[in-house]
Design a protein around this motif. Sequence first.
Motif, PDB file in Angstrom:
ATOM      1  N   ALA A   1      10.256 -11.967  -4.945  1.00  0.00           N
ATOM      2  CA  ALA A   1       8.834 -11.826  -5.228  1.00  0.00           C
ATOM      3  C   ALA A   1       8.184 -10.996  -4.136  1.00  0.00           C
ATOM      4  O   ALA A   1       8.357 -11.258  -2.952  1.00  0.00           O
ATOM      5  CB  ALA A   1       8.187 -13.196  -5.283  1.00  0.00           C
ATOM      6  N   SER A   2       7.439  -9.976  -4.547  1.00  0.00           N
ATOM      7  CA  SER A   2       6.793  -9.151  -3.530  1.00  0.00           C
ATOM      8  C   SER A   2       5.383  -9.663  -3.313  1.00  0.00           C
ATOM      9  O   SER A   2       4.703 -10.058  -4.238  1.00  0.00           O
ATOM     10  CB  SER A   2       6.776  -7.692  -3.968  1.00  0.00           C
ATOM     11  OG  SER A   2       6.203  -7.599  -5.256  1.00  0.00           O
ATOM     12  N   PRO A   3       4.935  -9.643  -2.047  1.00  0.00           N
ATOM     13  CA  PRO A   3       3.595 -10.132  -1.753  1.00  0.00           C
ATOM     14  C   PRO A   3       2.535  -9.187  -2.307  1.00  0.00           C
ATOM     15  O   PRO A   3       2.841  -8.052  -2.674  1.00  0.00           O
ATOM     16  CB  PRO A   3       3.565 -10.163  -0.222  1.00  0.00           C
ATOM     17  CG  PRO A   3       4.650  -9.251   0.221  1.00  0.00           C
ATOM     18  CD  PRO A   3       5.649  -9.173  -0.881  1.00  0.00           C
ATOM     19  N   ALA A   4       1.312  -9.663  -2.358  1.00  0.00           N
ATOM     20  CA  ALA A   4       0.222  -8.848  -2.875  1.00  0.00           C
ATOM     21  C   ALA A   4       0.096  -7.584  -2.036  1.00  0.00           C
ATOM     22  O   ALA A   4       0.238  -7.626  -0.822  1.00  0.00           O
ATOM     23  CB  ALA A   4      -1.072  -9.648  -2.822  1.00  0.00           C
ATOM     24  N   PRO A   5      -0.162  -6.452  -2.702  1.00  0.00           N
ATOM     25  CA  PRO A   5      -0.300  -5.216  -1.936  1.00  0.00           C
ATOM     26  C   PRO A   5      -1.554  -5.251  -1.067  1.00  0.00           C
ATOM     27  O   PRO A   5      -2.509  -5.966  -1.357  1.00  0.00           O
ATOM     28  CB  PRO A   5      -0.407  -4.133  -3.005  1.00  0.00           C
ATOM     29  CG  PRO A   5      -0.851  -4.845  -4.236  1.00  0.00           C
ATOM     30  CD  PRO A   5      -0.318  -6.249  -4.138  1.00  0.00           C
ATOM     31  N   ASP A   6      -1.527  -4.468  -0.020  1.00  0.00           N
ATOM     32  CA  ASP A   6      -2.628  -4.426   0.932  1.00  0.00           C
ATOM     33  C   ASP A   6      -3.737  -3.522   0.395  1.00  0.00           C
ATOM     34  O   ASP A   6      -3.490  -2.344   0.138  1.00  0.00           O
ATOM     35  CB  ASP A   6      -2.076  -3.890   2.256  1.00  0.00           C
ATOM     36  CG  ASP A   6      -3.146  -3.689   3.301  1.00  0.00           C
ATOM     37  OD1 ASP A   6      -4.238  -4.268   3.146  1.00  0.00           O
ATOM     38  OD2 ASP A   6      -2.883  -2.964   4.269  1.00  0.00           O
TER      39      ASP A   6
ATOM     40  N   ALA B   1      -5.441  -5.190  14.343  1.00  0.00           N
ATOM     41  CA  ALA B   1      -6.855  -5.173  13.959  1.00  0.00           C
ATOM     42  C   ALA B   1      -6.990  -5.358  12.451  1.00  0.00           C
ATOM     43  O   ALA B   1      -7.827  -6.136  11.974  1.00  0.00           O
ATOM     44  CB  ALA B   1      -7.509  -3.862  14.405  1.00  0.00           C
ATOM     45  N   ALA B   2      -6.152  -4.646  11.692  1.00  0.00           N
ATOM     46  CA  ALA B   2      -6.201  -4.772  10.229  1.00  0.00           C
ATOM     47  C   ALA B   2      -5.882  -6.216   9.819  1.00  0.00           C
ATOM     48  O   ALA B   2      -6.558  -6.797   8.961  1.00  0.00           O
ATOM     49  CB  ALA B   2      -5.216  -3.799   9.584  1.00  0.00           C
ATOM     50  N   ALA B   3      -4.858  -6.797  10.444  1.00  0.00           N
ATOM     51  CA  ALA B   3      -4.445  -8.163  10.091  1.00  0.00           C
ATOM     52  C   ALA B   3      -5.536  -9.168  10.457  1.00  0.00           C
ATOM     53  O   ALA B   3      -5.838 -10.084   9.691  1.00  0.00           O
ATOM     54  CB  ALA B   3      -3.138  -8.508  10.805  1.00  0.00           C
ATOM     55  N   ILE B   4      -6.136  -8.995  11.620  1.00  0.00           N
ATOM     56  CA  ILE B   4      -7.172  -9.931  12.076  1.00  0.00           C
ATOM     57  C   ILE B   4      -8.357  -9.919  11.114  1.00  0.00           C
ATOM     58  O   ILE B   4      -8.886 -10.978  10.743  1.00  0.00           O
ATOM     59  CB  ILE B   4      -7.618  -9.567  13.512  1.00  0.00           C
ATOM     60  CG1 ILE B   4      -6.519  -9.978  14.504  1.00  0.00           C
ATOM     61  CG2 ILE B   4      -8.943 -10.241  13.871  1.00  0.00           C
ATOM     62  CD1 ILE B   4      -6.711  -9.413  15.904  1.00  0.00           C
TER      63      ILE B   4
ATOM     64  N   ALA C   1      -4.637 -12.484   2.959  1.00  0.00           N
ATOM     65  CA  ALA C   1      -3.320 -12.240   3.555  1.00  0.00           C
ATOM     66  C   ALA C   1      -3.300 -10.872   4.231  1.00  0.00           C
ATOM     67  O   ALA C   1      -3.941  -9.938   3.755  1.00  0.00           O
ATOM     68  CB  ALA C   1      -2.251 -12.296   2.475  1.00  0.00           C
ATOM     69  N   PRO C   2      -2.573 -10.749   5.339  1.00  0.00           N
ATOM     70  CA  PRO C   2      -2.472  -9.437   6.001  1.00  0.00           C
ATOM     71  C   PRO C   2      -1.569  -8.491   5.226  1.00  0.00           C
ATOM     72  O   PRO C   2      -0.830  -8.909   4.337  1.00  0.00           O
ATOM     73  CB  PRO C   2      -1.867  -9.786   7.360  1.00  0.00           C
ATOM     74  CG  PRO C   2      -1.087 -11.030   7.113  1.00  0.00           C
ATOM     75  CD  PRO C   2      -1.810 -11.790   6.028  1.00  0.00           C
ATOM     76  N   ASN C   3      -1.638  -7.206   5.606  1.00  0.00           N
ATOM     77  CA  ASN C   3      -0.745  -6.187   5.050  1.00  0.00           C
ATOM     78  C   ASN C   3       0.700  -6.680   5.166  1.00  0.00           C
ATOM     79  O   ASN C   3       1.170  -6.930   6.272  1.00  0.00           O
ATOM     80  CB  ASN C   3      -0.942  -4.887   5.845  1.00  0.00           C
ATOM     81  CG  ASN C   3      -0.040  -3.751   5.375  1.00  0.00           C
ATOM     82  OD1 ASN C   3       0.715  -3.911   4.415  1.00  0.00           O
ATOM     83  ND2 ASN C   3      -0.130  -2.627   6.053  1.00  0.00           N
ATOM     84  N   PRO C   4       1.396  -6.826   4.009  1.00  0.00           N
ATOM     85  CA  PRO C   4       2.768  -7.359   4.082  1.00  0.00           C
ATOM     86  C   PRO C   4       3.793  -6.349   4.582  1.00  0.00           C
ATOM     87  O   PRO C   4       4.924  -6.734   4.854  1.00  0.00           O
ATOM     88  CB  PRO C   4       3.069  -7.753   2.631  1.00  0.00           C
ATOM     89  CG  PRO C   4       2.196  -6.840   1.819  1.00  0.00           C
ATOM     90  CD  PRO C   4       0.960  -6.575   2.633  1.00  0.00           C
ATOM     91  N   ALA C   5       3.402  -5.079   4.689  1.00  0.00           N
ATOM     92  CA  ALA C   5       4.409  -4.066   5.043  1.00  0.00           C
ATOM     93  C   ALA C   5       3.854  -3.069   6.057  1.00  0.00           C
ATOM     94  O   ALA C   5       3.668  -1.896   5.757  1.00  0.00           O
ATOM     95  CB  ALA C   5       4.868  -3.326   3.784  1.00  0.00           C
ATOM     96  N   PRO C   6       3.590  -3.519   7.286  1.00  0.00           N
ATOM     97  CA  PRO C   6       3.040  -2.578   8.278  1.00  0.00           C
ATOM     98  C   PRO C   6       4.040  -1.492   8.685  1.00  0.00           C
ATOM     99  O   PRO C   6       5.250  -1.688   8.619  1.00  0.00           O
ATOM    100  CB  PRO C   6       2.691  -3.479   9.472  1.00  0.00           C
ATOM    101  CG  PRO C   6       3.503  -4.700   9.294  1.00  0.00           C
ATOM    102  CD  PRO C   6       3.736  -4.878   7.822  1.00  0.00           C
ATOM    103  N   VAL C   7       3.482  -0.370   9.102  1.00  0.00           N
ATOM    104  CA  VAL C   7       4.269   0.766   9.576  1.00  0.00           C
ATOM    105  C   VAL C   7       3.720   1.168  10.944  1.00  0.00           C
ATOM    106  O   VAL C   7       2.505   1.167  11.145  1.00  0.00           O
ATOM    107  CB  VAL C   7       4.138   1.971   8.619  1.00  0.00           C
ATOM    108  CG1 VAL C   7       4.953   3.168   9.131  1.00  0.00           C
ATOM    109  CG2 VAL C   7       4.570   1.598   7.207  1.00  0.00           C
ATOM    110  N   VAL C   8       4.595   1.472  11.869  1.00  0.00           N
ATOM    111  CA  VAL C   8       4.170   2.032  13.160  1.00  0.00           C
ATOM    112  C   VAL C   8       5.066   3.227  13.473  1.00  0.00           C
ATOM    113  O   VAL C   8       6.180   3.333  12.957  1.00  0.00           O
ATOM    114  CB  VAL C   8       4.240   1.013  14.316  1.00  0.00           C
ATOM    115  CG1 VAL C   8       3.192  -0.075  14.160  1.00  0.00           C
ATOM    116  CG2 VAL C   8       5.629   0.403  14.442  1.00  0.00           C
TER     117      VAL C   8
END
Lengths: 105, 425
Positions: free
Chosen positions: A22-27, B344-347, B355-362
């Motif tokens: 299951a993939s989480p909700a997109p950002d 900052a985005a997650a906070i 919920a925070p961004n599930p797939a961050p990129v740096v």
Amino acid sequence: MTLSPRRAVLGLLFGLAASAHASPAPDPDLARNLAATCTGCHGTDGHARPDATMPVLAGVPAPELMQKLREFRSGTWPATIMPQIAKGYSEAQLELIAAYFAARK
Amino acid sequence: MLKRRDFLKTAGLAGGSLLLPGLSGRALAATPRAHVVVVGGGYGGATAAKYLRMWSGGAVDVTLVERDPQFISCPISNLVLGGVKTLADITLGYEGLRDTWGVKVVKDEVTAIDPAARTLRLAAGGTLSWDRLVLSPGVDFQFDQVPGLDSEAARGRILHAWKAGAQTVALRAQLEAMPDGGVYALTIPLAPYRCPPGPYERACVVADYFRRAKPKSKVLVLDANAEIISKKALFTQAFARYKGILEYRPNSALREVDAASRTALLDFENVQADVLNVVPPQRAGAIATQAGLKLINGRWVDIDWQTFESVNTPGVHVLGDAIFPAPTMPKSGHMANQHAKVAAAAILRLLAGEAPNPAPVVMNTCYSFVDASHVIHVSSVHQYDAAQRTVLPVAGAGGVSAAASEQEGRYALAWAHNIWADMLA
């Protein structure tokens, strides 16, 4: 980590309905967040200092940015660093980034 | 605390005249404003403070606690040692954060953190409370690991200059005062430490200075690591161009220092220098330990890679050199700037109950000068991996320069000015 109510509900739904895949909700801020990975060099929201060393990305039409990024990825546009960086993002991520910068004033 | 002004801004009111006397902005606001305190105004903390204000549209109050009156950049500071730049060139103020972004900048030092009460104590005596806390404390030096550097007097004579500022100026003065024909010895600790290519850049820039100003002098690099740990082929080429001036010795761990004679004691030999520059081993800033954050190897803070929140201390987010790095991730200013944006985005999402961004990129870019104008880089992109719950370098992406160039020298300086603006302007 604090579990928000919405997150808990989502987790429950996915836990019941789907499997480990299951993939989480997109950002909702994904384009902004991805574009922010570029702005250490290219300036906040793509507003690089106007000394012409780093290209200003803000307001550049998305097709133009995408063409450049594709050329970096394919190697048809030689450069020192951008070919290496462009290869780190998916096509879909680059599309989001290009659209975000295109929309900056 | 900016309550009144920010309320007015948020509410779109032109001035205070519309408010009834006796009612504060907070009393009129529908919900209490969230307050984030950021500790440490370097590449991580300054960026976090700005982006929290920018991305919240001013809806979140941000206080930045920084002990120094100004920001002094570690990147580019080696050029000060080489006499190419001055400290003024790498020094910037916090006015932009205050005036443009409405960050409350407090010049003070945090002495104690109580994560359960969500408060912290300041050296000047005050207390701050927060809804979420960002710690970007950088590194502290493990002087206890280097016998002979345990006194203030010894540390005043044997410099690190690994935090830019007074030490940078003092080491430059030592290099200038050194007679031609002298030896400058630089010791490098085992990785991980702040700025992996930094010591090799420093060796090159000082060798370049010697070539111009004191051609009979020597640079001796004593590296505890088995080999050059960043941009190895490119630094090997650069070192070759300083043949007769620069000597590189791997597997040369520093065991002790005799400050009086400026001698580095290694396992099998003692090296006496005219200028001895010790980069000590490092760990997360002491405030992380005081706050009770879980450390890995007793040195680096263990964090959640989606939020940069401490794994054992909810509400406390940690950035930059203080964290246990993800695979191949360097401790760099550029990376701290990237950490700050993910955090900052997650906070802001967490404060909104989302919920925070599930797939961050740096991503990372580190430029290194091999002389006053020629530069090499290393780059990488790191994407979140849900299975491993960390960010991993993208295979096939990233890399290093083909060769040192003046073109990348221009990019390096442009990078510095753009990232300083991204943090502070």
